[in-house]
Write a protein that holds these residues in place. Structure first.
Motif, PDB file in Angstrom:
ATOM      1  N   HIS A 426       0.556  -1.188   0.146  1.00  0.00           N
ATOM      2  CA  HIS A 426       0.005   0.200  -0.059  1.00  0.00           C
ATOM      3  C   HIS A 426       0.936   1.380   0.020  1.00  0.00           C
ATOM      4  O   HIS A 426       0.517   2.345  -0.264  1.00  0.00           O
ATOM      5  CB  HIS A 426      -0.981  -0.004   1.139  1.00  0.00           C
ATOM      6  CG  HIS A 426      -2.019  -1.035   1.163  1.00  0.00           C
ATOM      7  ND1 HIS A 426      -1.595  -2.459   1.515  1.00  0.00           N
ATOM      8  CD2 HIS A 426      -3.236  -1.124   0.995  1.00  0.00           C
ATOM      9  CE1 HIS A 426      -2.621  -3.235   1.526  1.00  0.00           C
ATOM     10  NE2 HIS A 426      -3.804  -2.500   0.927  1.00  0.00           N
ATOM     11  N   ASN A 427       2.149   1.163   0.319  1.00  0.00           N
ATOM     12  CA  ASN A 427       2.775   2.274   0.540  1.00  0.00           C
ATOM     13  C   ASN A 427       4.381   2.023   0.213  1.00  0.00           C
ATOM     14  O   ASN A 427       4.961   1.018   0.979  1.00  0.00           O
ATOM     15  CB  ASN A 427       2.646   2.967   1.986  1.00  0.00           C
ATOM     16  CG  ASN A 427       3.410   4.241   2.424  1.00  0.00           C
ATOM     17  OD1 ASN A 427       3.746   4.820   1.437  1.00  0.00           O
ATOM     18  ND2 ASN A 427       3.568   4.625   3.506  1.00  0.00           N
ATOM     19  N   PHE A 428       5.035   2.836  -0.174  1.00  0.00           N
ATOM     20  CA  PHE A 428       6.631   2.920  -0.521  1.00  0.00           C
ATOM     21  C   PHE A 428       7.090   4.018   0.368  1.00  0.00           C
ATOM     22  O   PHE A 428       6.727   4.963   0.184  1.00  0.00           O
ATOM     23  CB  PHE A 428       7.086   3.027  -1.883  1.00  0.00           C
ATOM     24  CG  PHE A 428       6.960   1.769  -2.662  1.00  0.00           C
ATOM     25  CD1 PHE A 428       7.799   0.710  -2.566  1.00  0.00           C
ATOM     26  CD2 PHE A 428       6.284   1.664  -3.768  1.00  0.00           C
ATOM     27  CE1 PHE A 428       7.984  -0.425  -3.495  1.00  0.00           C
ATOM     28  CE2 PHE A 428       6.023   0.596  -4.545  1.00  0.00           C
ATOM     29  CZ  PHE A 428       7.057  -0.608  -4.279  1.00  0.00           C
ATOM     30  N   ILE A 429       8.117   3.817   1.213  1.00  0.00           N
ATOM     31  CA  ILE A 429       8.997   5.035   1.521  1.00  0.00           C
ATOM     32  C   ILE A 429      10.457   4.249   1.323  1.00  0.00           C
ATOM     33  O   ILE A 429      11.104   3.492   1.510  1.00  0.00           O
ATOM     34  CB  ILE A 429       9.052   4.857   3.106  1.00  0.00           C
ATOM     35  CG1 ILE A 429       7.631   5.038   3.450  1.00  0.00           C
ATOM     36  CG2 ILE A 429       9.888   5.982   3.722  1.00  0.00           C
ATOM     37  CD1 ILE A 429       7.501   5.231   5.113  1.00  0.00           C
ATOM     38  N   PHE A 430      10.882   5.095   0.137  1.00  0.00           N
ATOM     39  CA  PHE A 430      12.249   5.018  -0.332  1.00  0.00           C
ATOM     40  C   PHE A 430      13.317   5.945   0.575  1.00  0.00           C
ATOM     41  O   PHE A 430      13.173   6.935   0.911  1.00  0.00           O
ATOM     42  CB  PHE A 430      12.300   5.224  -1.762  1.00  0.00           C
ATOM     43  CG  PHE A 430      11.335   4.613  -2.714  1.00  0.00           C
ATOM     44  CD1 PHE A 430      11.664   3.529  -3.193  1.00  0.00           C
ATOM     45  CD2 PHE A 430      10.435   5.295  -3.178  1.00  0.00           C
ATOM     46  CE1 PHE A 430      10.858   2.701  -3.780  1.00  0.00           C
ATOM     47  CE2 PHE A 430       9.462   4.739  -4.094  1.00  0.00           C
ATOM     48  CZ  PHE A 430       9.747   3.211  -4.186  1.00  0.00           C
ATOM     49  N   PRO A 454      -1.139   3.014 -10.668  1.00  0.00           N
ATOM     50  CA  PRO A 454      -1.824   4.460 -10.514  1.00  0.00           C
ATOM     51  C   PRO A 454      -1.925   4.581  -9.039  1.00  0.00           C
ATOM     52  O   PRO A 454      -2.458   3.842  -8.364  1.00  0.00           O
ATOM     53  CB  PRO A 454      -2.935   4.288 -11.140  1.00  0.00           C
ATOM     54  CG  PRO A 454      -2.636   3.333 -12.445  1.00  0.00           C
ATOM     55  CD  PRO A 454      -1.824   2.083 -11.599  1.00  0.00           C
ATOM     56  N   ASN A 455      -1.852   5.736  -8.455  1.00  0.00           N
ATOM     57  CA  ASN A 455      -2.038   6.305  -7.175  1.00  0.00           C
ATOM     58  C   ASN A 455      -1.419   5.839  -6.057  1.00  0.00           C
ATOM     59  O   ASN A 455      -1.877   5.604  -4.923  1.00  0.00           O
ATOM     60  CB  ASN A 455      -3.595   6.284  -7.082  1.00  0.00           C
ATOM     61  CG  ASN A 455      -4.501   7.048  -8.040  1.00  0.00           C
ATOM     62  OD1 ASN A 455      -4.053   8.122  -8.381  1.00  0.00           O
ATOM     63  ND2 ASN A 455      -5.534   6.351  -8.567  1.00  0.00           N
ATOM     64  N   MET A 456      -0.210   4.905  -6.543  1.00  0.00           N
ATOM     65  CA  MET A 456       0.510   4.106  -5.402  1.00  0.00           C
ATOM     66  C   MET A 456       1.029   5.456  -4.457  1.00  0.00           C
ATOM     67  O   MET A 456       1.648   6.311  -4.692  1.00  0.00           O
ATOM     68  CB  MET A 456       1.646   3.425  -5.818  1.00  0.00           C
ATOM     69  CG  MET A 456       2.561   2.808  -4.959  1.00  0.00           C
ATOM     70  SD  MET A 456       1.936   1.695  -3.765  1.00  0.00           S
ATOM     71  CE  MET A 456       1.647   0.384  -4.596  1.00  0.00           C
ATOM     72  N   THR A 457       0.860   5.191  -3.273  1.00  0.00           N
ATOM     73  CA  THR A 457       1.372   6.173  -2.035  1.00  0.00           C
ATOM     74  C   THR A 457       2.980   5.770  -2.099  1.00  0.00           C
ATOM     75  O   THR A 457       3.339   4.806  -1.466  1.00  0.00           O
ATOM     76  CB  THR A 457       0.853   6.012  -0.723  1.00  0.00           C
ATOM     77  OG1 THR A 457      -0.560   6.259  -1.043  1.00  0.00           O
ATOM     78  CG2 THR A 457       1.223   7.170   0.196  1.00  0.00           C
ATOM     79  N   SER A 458       3.719   6.830  -2.174  1.00  0.00           N
ATOM     80  CA  SER A 458       5.248   6.704  -2.282  1.00  0.00           C
ATOM     81  C   SER A 458       5.730   7.958  -1.552  1.00  0.00           C
ATOM     82  O   SER A 458       5.240   9.020  -1.913  1.00  0.00           O
ATOM     83  CB  SER A 458       5.937   6.381  -3.362  1.00  0.00           C
ATOM     84  OG  SER A 458       5.839   7.439  -4.384  1.00  0.00           O
TER      85      SER A 458
END
Length: 522
Positions: A426-430, A454-458
């Motif tokens: 649901h969410n990436f934090i790079f 589309p609309n992926m939270t990152s």
């Protein structure tokens, strides 16, 4: 056996590496013409800073003549190089076609061929090497009363019980043979070592024959200008272990298994296989060693060798893929001489825990699980997510992946990590991982650009502690959901490599413990 200029020249000539010996104005193939040709070397090194009286120096890599400035005052006895450095030193030079190959052969000889006093086991593969190596060492330690050494990407152990952080997955050949010598002197009978593709690419294990080798699996990784230019080159380097072992244990379901089997036939290598049968004993690929779940929750597995059920195994490390690693370790240990009735020894791996691998922490303030792991490529991220969905899928988890990627190498990982995860989280934090000269932010932004959902939270947060802290706060803000935080790439390492320097770092596990207010771990 002592190593002299004469015996070194003879060894190099036998392996078709010696070009000539240069000592001042003398150019010769006959070492006996050189003064002190039968005087044993006092040491062997590839670091000019450690040269002392009687040292043999291996001039590897991008070695320059200026590195030898003043070297004669330190007592250099001779050097091995692909270039004539007689203008920089009075010491005789063994001029060779390949200094890395020469260094491996000479190091083994200098340290008295310690591999001949050990049962040496090499383990390669794209994922699972470290876990399988620790499992195998645990079995062999239990079987031999603590007489198994270990070289791994996490730790080296030369006495069966003391673990010291390592620098490389596979040590430089000179360091490896020195450590083998120490292990033998410590009474070790076995050595388990991880063998990277780079170990064959740059000849760290040249001339070493394994008694048993494990080839776990293969998938694209380490593709970059400074590692492997193509997957074909990566696989080819991995396959070299088959030509340099007496027995092979391989994954029956691995990609390109037909090629591996052809290699064993070409090199006349005895081979056995292992496999995981997830739906039951007879539900998968035929193999000599198989593991299958003993309950629907996959909390334990049976392992059998050639139809002999070795009993039920309850590992301390979660994940089906770790039971596959366990099957590999049992198969490797059996090939190394552990009998199927050595029940206590074979079950010794059940208690193995590896810091930073599948470490789980529960937040007492929210419905959140954090998993710290070394996953760093497509295969390992996929396996990690498979575990999450198998174990927690019924809870409809909200999954956040905190990840970065190595700088200046393995460029393919950046896209592959995103590809493995983007449709399942649901969410990436790079965030920051290890780098040479690339800025952390550039790597993170590149990884973010590979998202196609589309609309992926990152989010990009280059400071790693801040990234983990933000993930925890975000999970607490979504306390109505079951949250899983996957913090990958660094495990329990206490540093981040930045511009070739190890910068002190609290550690992913310690940050999670602090944020969850866990004083005694998970």
């Amino acid at each position: 056996m002592s190593l002299t200029l004469q015996s070194a020249a003879r060894l190099l000539d036998e392996h078709h590496l010696l070009r000539e010996i240069i000592a001042g104005d003398l150019w010769t193939l006959d070492a006996s013409q050189v003064d002190d040709a039968d005087k044993p070397f006092a040491d062997i090194t590839y670091d000019t800073r450690t040269v002392n009286t009687g040292s043999l120096l291996c001039c590897k890599g991008r070695f320059k003549a200026e590195y030898l400035d003043g070297i004669d005052t330190h007592g250099l006895a001779a050097y091995v190089a692909e270039t004539d450095f007689s203008s920089a030193t009075k010491a005789p030079g063994l001029i060779v076609n390949d200094v890395r190959k020469a260094m491996s052969l000479l190091s083994a000889e200098f340290f008295g061929r310690p591999q001949d006093n050990l049962t040496v086991i090499g383990i390669t593969g794209t994922k699972g090497k470290t876990t399988t190596a620790y499992f195998t060492q645990a079995v062999l330690n239990a079987y031999s009363d603590g007489k198994c050494a270990l070289f791994s990407s996490v730790d080296n152990c030369l006495d069966g019980h003391t673990y010291v952080e390592s620098d490389l997955t596979t040590p430089e050949s000179l360091d490896a043979f020195r450590m083998m010598r120490t292990a033998v002197d410590n009474g070790m009978r076995y050595l388990v070592m991880e063998v990277s593709s780079q170990a064959y690419k740059v000849d760290r294990v040249y001339g070493l024959t394994f008694d048993v080798a494990g080839f776990l699996n293969i998938s694209p990784d380490h593709i970059s200008p400074i590692e492997h230019p193509t997957f074909e080159d990566y696989l080819y380097c991995k396959r070299q272990i088959i030509a340099n072992t007496k027995q092979l244990v391989y994954g029956a379901d691995m990609a390109h298994v037909d090629l591996v089997q052809q290699d064993t036939a070409v090199h006349h290598v005895t081979a056995t296989s292992f496999a995981l049968h997830n739906e039951g004993k007879d539900s998968g690929t035929a193999a000599n060693t198989i593991a299958w779940p003993s309950d629907d929750a996959h909390s334990a597995y049976h392992i059998a060798i050639d139809g002999i059920d070795l009993g039920e195994y309850h590992l301390s490390i979660d994940g089906d893929f770790n039971y596959l690693n366990a099957a590999a370790a049992v198969s490797i240990a059996h090939a190394a001489g552990v009998p199927t009735d050595a029940t206590n020894a074979l079950h010794a791996m059940e208690s193995v825990r590896i810091a930073g691998r599948m470490e789980q922490f529960r937040d007492p303030q929210s419905n959140t699980i954090a998993i710290v792991d070394y996953a760093h490529n497509y295969a390992s991220v996929t396996a990690l997510l498979d575990f999450v969905y198998e174990r927690y899928g019924a809870h409809n988890p909200r999954i956040t992946l905190i990840t970065g990627s190595a700088g200046n190498k393995a460029y393919d990982r950046r896209k592959e990590i995103v590809k493995a995860a983007e449709k399942r989280i649901h969410n990436f934090i790079f965030t920051a991982e290890d780098t040479d000269t690339e800025p952390f932010i550039d790597i993170c932004m590149e990884m973010q650009s590979y998202i196609t959902v589309p609309n992926m939270t990152s989010t990009v947060i280059s400071d790693r502690p801040t990234a983990i802290m933000n993930a925890v706060y975000d999970a607490r803000a979504h306390a109505d959901r079951f949250n899983v935080l996957l913090i990958i790439g660094k495990g329990n390492e206490r540093w981040i490599k930045d511009h070739n320097k190890h910068v002190p770092f609290e550690g992913d596990d310690h940050i999670v413990e602090r944020m969850f207010n866990l004083s005694n771990g998970n």
